[in-house]
Write an enzyme that holds these catalytic residues in place. Structure first.
Site, PDB file in Angstrom:
ATOM      1  N   TYR A 142       0.827  -1.211   0.000  1.00  0.00           N
ATOM      2  CA  TYR A 142       0.000   0.000   0.000  1.00  0.00           C
ATOM      3  C   TYR A 142       0.853   1.249   0.000  1.00  0.00           C
ATOM      4  O   TYR A 142       2.069   1.186   0.186  1.00  0.00           O
ATOM      5  CB  TYR A 142      -0.951  -0.016   1.199  1.00  0.00           C
ATOM      6  CG  TYR A 142      -0.330   0.299   2.552  1.00  0.00           C
ATOM      7  CD1 TYR A 142       0.543  -0.588   3.178  1.00  0.00           C
ATOM      8  CD2 TYR A 142      -0.615   1.487   3.211  1.00  0.00           C
ATOM      9  CE1 TYR A 142       1.096  -0.290   4.413  1.00  0.00           C
ATOM     10  CE2 TYR A 142      -0.066   1.797   4.450  1.00  0.00           C
ATOM     11  CZ  TYR A 142       0.792   0.900   5.048  1.00  0.00           C
ATOM     12  OH  TYR A 142       1.347   1.195   6.268  1.00  0.00           O
ATOM     13  N   LYS A 154       6.486  -1.769   1.932  1.00  0.00           N
ATOM     14  CA  LYS A 154       5.273  -1.194   2.537  1.00  0.00           C
ATOM     15  C   LYS A 154       4.121  -2.185   2.368  1.00  0.00           C
ATOM     16  O   LYS A 154       3.219  -1.999   1.537  1.00  0.00           O
ATOM     17  CB  LYS A 154       4.950   0.174   1.927  1.00  0.00           C
ATOM     18  CG  LYS A 154       4.032   1.000   2.827  1.00  0.00           C
ATOM     19  CD  LYS A 154       4.079   2.461   2.471  1.00  0.00           C
ATOM     20  CE  LYS A 154       3.083   3.291   3.256  1.00  0.00           C
ATOM     21  NZ  LYS A 154       3.212   3.226   4.706  1.00  0.00           N
ATOM     22  N   GLU A 159      12.055   2.353  14.063  1.00  0.00           N
ATOM     23  CA  GLU A 159      11.120   3.402  13.621  1.00  0.00           C
ATOM     24  C   GLU A 159       9.881   3.347  14.499  1.00  0.00           C
ATOM     25  O   GLU A 159       9.876   2.654  15.524  1.00  0.00           O
ATOM     26  CB  GLU A 159      10.770   3.207  12.146  1.00  0.00           C
ATOM     27  CG  GLU A 159      10.102   1.876  11.855  1.00  0.00           C
ATOM     28  CD  GLU A 159       9.740   1.683  10.383  1.00  0.00           C
ATOM     29  OE1 GLU A 159       9.603   2.675   9.651  1.00  0.00           O
ATOM     30  OE2 GLU A 159       9.569   0.515   9.981  1.00  0.00           O
ATOM     31  N   LEU A 164      11.068   1.459   7.094  1.00  0.00           N
ATOM     32  CA  LEU A 164      10.464   1.857   5.825  1.00  0.00           C
ATOM     33  C   LEU A 164      11.197   3.106   5.323  1.00  0.00           C
ATOM     34  O   LEU A 164      11.440   4.031   6.109  1.00  0.00           O
ATOM     35  CB  LEU A 164       8.981   2.191   6.038  1.00  0.00           C
ATOM     36  CG  LEU A 164       8.237   2.510   4.747  1.00  0.00           C
ATOM     37  CD1 LEU A 164       7.907   1.216   4.003  1.00  0.00           C
ATOM     38  CD2 LEU A 164       6.972   3.294   5.026  1.00  0.00           C
TER      39      LEU A 164
HETATM   40  N1  PDD Z   1       2.602   4.924   7.370  1.00  0.00           N
HETATM   41  N2  PDD Z   1       7.281   3.674   8.907  1.00  0.00           N
HETATM   42  C1  PDD Z   1       6.129   2.990   8.924  1.00  0.00           C
HETATM   43  C2  PDD Z   1       6.112   1.627   9.552  1.00  0.00           C
HETATM   44  C3  PDD Z   1       4.962   3.557   8.358  1.00  0.00           C
HETATM   45  O1  PDD Z   1       3.818   2.857   8.367  1.00  0.00           O
HETATM   46  C4  PDD Z   1       5.023   4.857   7.804  1.00  0.00           C
HETATM   47  C5  PDD Z   1       3.833   5.537   7.182  1.00  0.00           C
HETATM   48  C6  PDD Z   1       6.259   5.537   7.813  1.00  0.00           C
HETATM   49  C7  PDD Z   1       6.411   6.913   7.198  1.00  0.00           C
HETATM   50  O2  PDD Z   1       6.421   6.845   5.797  1.00  0.00           O
HETATM   51  P1  PDD Z   1       5.964   8.071   4.893  1.00  0.00           P
HETATM   52  O3  PDD Z   1       6.699   9.256   5.374  1.00  0.00           O
HETATM   53  O4  PDD Z   1       6.359   7.683   3.521  1.00  0.00           O
HETATM   54  O5  PDD Z   1       4.471   8.237   5.061  1.00  0.00           O
HETATM   55  C8  PDD Z   1       7.359   4.909   8.366  1.00  0.00           C
HETATM   56  C9  PDD Z   1       1.399   5.393   6.743  1.00  0.00           C
HETATM   57  C10 PDD Z   1       1.184   6.869   6.809  1.00  0.00           C
HETATM   58  C11 PDD Z   1       0.242   4.571   7.271  1.00  0.00           C
HETATM   59  O6  PDD Z   1       0.458   3.377   7.451  1.00  0.00           O
HETATM   60  O7  PDD Z   1      -0.855   5.104   7.436  1.00  0.00           O
END
Ligand code: PDD
Length: 295
Positions: free
Chosen positions: A32, A149, A181, A205
């Site tokens: 996703y 992801k 993270e 991620l």
């Molecule tokens: N999640 N690490 C994890 C495990 C995440 O699920 C996310 C973002 C990030 C940050 O990634 P980015 O800056 O590309 O959004 C880091 C999304 C927002 C979610 O699961 O809703």
């Protein structure tokens, strides 16, 4: 009711019907993205589409669209959901391996399922800008490919729920005494004036927000280091930030039972947050870049 895209059709979200045989539902066999838009314009769309392509390739699902195909689909979805009451929208998009009789091995001829839907992104509340947020630490028990992801997020869900029950907004994860993270965010710390975050490997991620925030910090003149962060350094950090596409940059002012820094969002956060706000589509051109400033 918001409008969703589902396998070629645009329809009200509550009319989307997912097959019980969809492998995304049965196995979490899917990936996703969550892509922010501000005032009807996507922010960092190319970076999100590039990561989507990498995630699909990593689990060997055929990318159902090329870059232009995705752009057209997502732009159409935004237009169909245009509403002055909610100018900023996050698009959630998911691609599964498709529908097939239940069997763990890949089906031979399934078509990927594509779902995209929107939800509002709200501006940072004043209380958070002034007081910051609380986070808790937790052991990182996720699988070995957190750089993909994937929608298989059970460990993240349990960590976030634990944080919620402890009055915090996020779980900050540690593996073998090293920061990885957050349950749904990257973590960046400020220690002795340096902006530090774990390097990109299989345990984190590659966050699109993380990358943009590190660039902004460099442009503002802060030294940036991508290197391991120990639990001890996390405990000593003067500032801790959580970055994600929907929550942008959250300043953590309480970690477990301790106060972080002065207990208020710190000066480096103030500067980088202001720069991030100014970089978003639709930002007022005259918004001044703060550097330093009161905590
Ligand atoms: N999640 N690490 C994890 C495990 C995440 O699920 C996310 C973002 C990030 C940050 O990634 P980015 O800056 O590309 O959004 C880091 C999304 C927002 C979610 O699961 O809703």
């Amino acid at each position: 009711m918001s409008i969703a895209y589902y396998n070629g059709d645009y329809l009200p979200l509550d009319q989307v019907r997912i097959s019980p045989l969809d492998r995304g539902f049965l196995f979490g066999d899917s990936v996703y993205e969550v892509i922010p838009s501000y005032s009807g314009e996507f922010f960092l769309l190319s970076e999100h589409l590039e990561r989507l392509a990498r995630s699909l390739a990593a689990i060997r699902i055929r990318n159902p669209f090329d870059r232009e195909g995705w752009r057209a689909l997502l732009t159409d979805l935004l237009a169909r959901n245009a509403d002055p009451a909610t100018p900023d929208l996050g698009v959630y998009l998911q691609v599964t391996r498709g529908v097939a009789p239940r069997d763990h091995a890949f089906p031979v001829d399934a078509q990927p399922t594509v779902l995209a839907m929107v939800s509002p992104i709200r501006p940072l509340p004043e209380t958070i800008r002034v007081d910051g947020v609380a986070a808790v630490t937790a052991e990182d028990r996720r699988w070995g490919h957190c750089d993909i992801k994937a929608t298989t997020l059970l460990a993240n869900v349990l960590n976030r729920q634990d944080a919620t029950e402890r009055g915090a907004v996020e779980a900050v994860l540690l593996r073998d005494g090293q920061l990885t993270e957050g349950a749904a965010s990257n973590v960046i710390v400020v220690l002795d004036g340096r902006v530090i975050t774990p390097p990109l490997d299989a345990s984190v991620l590659p966050g699109v927000t993380r990358s943009r925030v590190l660039d902004l910090a460099r442009e503002l003149g802060y030294p940036v280091e991508e290197r391991g962060v120990s639990a001890d350094e996390l405990a000593r950090a003067g500032e801790i930030w959580l970055t994600s596409s929907t929550r942008e940059i959250l300043p953590v002012t309480r970690l477990d039972d301790r106060t972080v820094g002065t207990g208020r969002p710190g000066p480096v956060w103030q500067a980088v947050h202001a720069a991030y706000q100014a970089a978003k589509p639709g930002a007022p051109v005259s918004e001044p870049l703060q550097s330093g400033g009161a905590a």
